[in-house]
Design a protein around this motif. Structure first.
Motif, PDB file in Angstrom:
ATOM      1  N   THR A  90     -41.656  20.221  38.250  1.00 32.05           N
ATOM      2  CA  THR A  90     -42.680  19.246  37.846  1.00 32.05           C
ATOM      3  C   THR A  90     -43.125  19.476  36.404  1.00 32.05           C
ATOM      4  O   THR A  90     -44.086  18.876  35.953  1.00 32.05           O
ATOM      5  N   SER A  91     -42.436  20.360  35.698  1.00 30.61           N
ATOM      6  CA  SER A  91     -42.749  20.724  34.303  1.00 30.61           C
ATOM      7  C   SER A  91     -44.083  21.438  34.172  1.00 30.61           C
ATOM      8  O   SER A  91     -44.669  21.473  33.106  1.00 30.61           O
ATOM      9  N   GLN A  92     -44.564  22.000  35.249  1.00 26.85           N
ATOM     10  CA  GLN A  92     -45.780  22.802  35.206  1.00 26.85           C
ATOM     11  C   GLN A  92     -45.390  24.251  34.934  1.00 26.85           C
ATOM     12  O   GLN A  92     -44.416  24.756  35.482  1.00 26.85           O
ATOM     13  N   VAL A  93     -46.152  24.919  34.091  1.00 24.94           N
ATOM     14  CA  VAL A  93     -45.862  26.318  33.777  1.00 24.94           C
ATOM     15  C   VAL A  93     -46.183  27.167  34.996  1.00 24.94           C
ATOM     16  O   VAL A  93     -47.271  27.092  35.555  1.00 24.94           O
ATOM     17  N   LYS A  94     -45.207  27.965  35.438  1.00 21.96           N
ATOM     18  CA  LYS A  94     -45.406  28.820  36.599  1.00 21.96           C
ATOM     19  C   LYS A  94     -46.198  30.065  36.247  1.00 21.96           C
ATOM     20  O   LYS A  94     -46.856  30.630  37.091  1.00 21.96           O
ATOM     21  N   GLY A  95     -46.111  30.504  35.032  1.00 23.21           N
ATOM     22  CA  GLY A  95     -46.815  31.708  34.630  1.00 23.21           C
ATOM     23  C   GLY A  95     -45.943  32.940  34.728  1.00 23.21           C
ATOM     24  O   GLY A  95     -44.776  32.878  35.067  1.00 23.21           O
ATOM     25  N   CYS A  96     -46.543  34.055  34.444  1.00 28.93           N
ATOM     26  CA  CYS A  96     -45.837  35.325  34.392  1.00 28.93           C
ATOM     27  C   CYS A  96     -45.878  36.008  35.751  1.00 28.93           C
ATOM     28  O   CYS A  96     -46.882  35.952  36.452  1.00 28.93           O
ATOM     29  N   CYS A  97     -44.799  36.689  36.109  1.00 27.50           N
ATOM     30  CA  CYS A  97     -44.735  37.345  37.410  1.00 27.50           C
ATOM     31  C   CYS A  97     -45.062  38.833  37.343  1.00 27.50           C
ATOM     32  O   CYS A  97     -45.096  39.497  38.365  1.00 27.50           O
ATOM     33  N   PHE A  98     -45.310  39.369  36.158  1.00 30.65           N
ATOM     34  CA  PHE A  98     -45.566  40.792  36.013  1.00 30.65           C
ATOM     35  C   PHE A  98     -47.054  41.114  36.124  1.00 30.65           C
ATOM     36  O   PHE A  98     -47.898  40.304  35.764  1.00 30.65           O
ATOM     37  N   ASN A  99     -47.368  42.300  36.598  1.00 27.62           N
ATOM     38  CA  ASN A  99     -48.757  42.750  36.719  1.00 27.62           C
ATOM     39  C   ASN A  99     -49.192  43.605  35.542  1.00 27.62           C
ATOM     40  O   ASN A  99     -50.313  44.088  35.524  1.00 27.62           O
ATOM     41  N   GLU A 100     -48.313  43.831  34.593  1.00 26.29           N
ATOM     42  CA  GLU A 100     -48.646  44.652  33.424  1.00 26.29           C
ATOM     43  C   GLU A 100     -48.037  44.020  32.174  1.00 26.29           C
ATOM     44  O   GLU A 100     -47.167  43.164  32.264  1.00 26.29           O
ATOM     45  N   ALA A 101     -48.551  44.436  31.040  1.00 29.22           N
ATOM     46  CA  ALA A 101     -48.034  43.918  29.771  1.00 29.22           C
ATOM     47  C   ALA A 101     -46.551  44.241  29.649  1.00 29.22           C
ATOM     48  O   ALA A 101     -46.125  45.341  29.963  1.00 29.22           O
ATOM     49  N   HIS A 102     -45.783  43.270  29.213  1.00 28.07           N
ATOM     50  CA  HIS A 102     -44.351  43.516  29.032  1.00 28.07           C
ATOM     51  C   HIS A 102     -43.837  42.804  27.781  1.00 28.07           C
ATOM     52  O   HIS A 102     -43.294  43.433  26.911  1.00 28.07           O
ATOM     53  N   CYS A 103     -44.024  41.512  27.650  1.00 30.99           N
ATOM     54  CA  CYS A 103     -43.517  40.807  26.463  1.00 30.99           C
ATOM     55  C   CYS A 103     -44.167  41.322  25.185  1.00 30.99           C
ATOM     56  O   CYS A 103     -43.497  41.475  24.167  1.00 30.99           O
ATOM     57  N   ILE A 104     -45.453  41.614  25.244  1.00 24.59           N
ATOM     58  CA  ILE A 104     -46.177  42.056  24.053  1.00 24.59           C
ATOM     59  C   ILE A 104     -45.599  43.356  23.495  1.00 24.59           C
ATOM     60  O   ILE A 104     -45.696  43.632  22.307  1.00 24.59           O
ATOM     61  N   ARG A 105     -44.945  44.108  24.342  1.00 17.27           N
ATOM     62  CA  ARG A 105     -44.312  45.356  23.883  1.00 17.27           C
ATOM     63  C   ARG A 105     -43.153  45.085  22.933  1.00 17.27           C
ATOM     64  O   ARG A 105     -42.667  45.985  22.262  1.00 17.27           O
ATOM     65  N   GLY A 106     -42.720  43.836  22.858  1.00 14.64           N
ATOM     66  CA  GLY A 106     -41.654  43.454  21.947  1.00 14.64           C
ATOM     67  C   GLY A 106     -42.112  43.356  20.500  1.00 14.64           C
ATOM     68  O   GLY A 106     -41.295  43.193  19.604  1.00 14.64           O
ATOM     69  N   VAL A 107     -43.414  43.424  20.261  1.00 16.00           N
ATOM     70  CA  VAL A 107     -43.928  43.432  18.888  1.00 16.00           C
ATOM     71  C   VAL A 107     -43.828  44.865  18.382  1.00 16.00           C
ATOM     72  O   VAL A 107     -44.547  45.751  18.839  1.00 16.00           O
ATOM     73  N   GLN A 108     -42.922  45.086  17.469  1.00 13.28           N
ATOM     74  CA  GLN A 108     -42.644  46.431  16.978  1.00 13.28           C
ATOM     75  C   GLN A 108     -43.757  46.946  16.072  1.00 13.28           C
ATOM     76  O   GLN A 108     -44.286  46.195  15.246  1.00 13.28           O
ATOM     77  N   PRO A 109     -44.122  48.229  16.206  1.00 13.80           N
ATOM     78  CA  PRO A 109     -45.158  48.812  15.344  1.00 13.80           C
ATOM     79  C   PRO A 109     -44.863  48.644  13.854  1.00 13.80           C
ATOM     80  O   PRO A 109     -45.782  48.481  13.057  1.00 13.80           O
ATOM     81  N   GLU A 110     -43.577  48.641  13.492  1.00 17.41           N
ATOM     82  CA  GLU A 110     -43.207  48.478  12.083  1.00 17.41           C
ATOM     83  C   GLU A 110     -43.636  47.110  11.547  1.00 17.41           C
ATOM     84  O   GLU A 110     -44.046  46.994  10.392  1.00 17.41           O
ATOM     85  N   ARG A 111     -43.561  46.085  12.388  1.00 25.06           N
ATOM     86  CA  ARG A 111     -44.023  44.745  11.981  1.00 25.06           C
ATOM     87  C   ARG A 111     -45.521  44.747  11.728  1.00 25.06           C
ATOM     88  O   ARG A 111     -46.006  44.131  10.780  1.00 25.06           O
ATOM     89  N   VAL A 112     -46.246  45.438  12.598  1.00 26.41           N
ATOM     90  CA  VAL A 112     -47.696  45.529  12.433  1.00 26.41           C
ATOM     91  C   VAL A 112     -48.025  46.285  11.148  1.00 26.41           C
ATOM     92  O   VAL A 112     -48.868  45.847  10.356  1.00 26.41           O
ATOM     93  N   ALA A 113     -47.338  47.402  10.925  1.00 23.84           N
ATOM     94  CA  ALA A 113     -47.587  48.210   9.724  1.00 23.84           C
ATOM     95  C   ALA A 113     -47.311  47.402   8.456  1.00 23.84           C
ATOM     96  O   ALA A 113     -48.093  47.473   7.488  1.00 23.84           O
TER      97      ALA A 113
END
Length: 104
Positions: free
Chosen positions: A73-96
């Motif tokens: 129905t084109s509705q977003v189902k959302g995330c199935c994880f109970n903990e942060a996971h995608c955000i870990r893809g932001v590398q500390p070097e990018r932040v620095a």
């Protein structure tokens, strides 16, 4: 304390918005991957700090197994994880690198 800061680095929480309200520049680390649907609860462009110097760093792609998908129905189902996971893809070097860009 926030008002005395030169920069706030954080995820999409009340503190980043408080910093923005106090005119403190913000580097937001957001969980919304570049390759996920645009209109999800975490879509950065809906709630990012504005009217201040701000950078939003996002993961390049969703983590393996991420369910940020739409159903038939084109509705977003959302995330199935109970903990942060995608955000870990932001590398500390990018932040620095962004900190150096902001603070010189």
């Amino acid at each position: 304390m926030i008002s005395l800061s030169s920069l706030l680095i954080g995820n999409d929480t009340g503190l980043t918005h408080a910093a923005a309200a106090l005119q403190v520049p913000v580097i937001e680390i957001n969980c919304h991957p570049y390759n996920s649907p645009v209109f999800t609860w975490s879509f950065y462009a809906r709630f990012f700090p504005w009217k201040i110097r701000c950078a939003v760093l996002r993961p390049q792609k969703a983590a393996k197994g991420c369910e940020l998908l739409t159903d038939e129905t084109s509705q977003v189902k959302g995330c199935c994880f109970n903990e942060a996971h995608c955000i870990r893809g932001v590398q500390p070097e990018r932040v620095a690198k962004m900190v150096v860009k902001f603070l010189g």
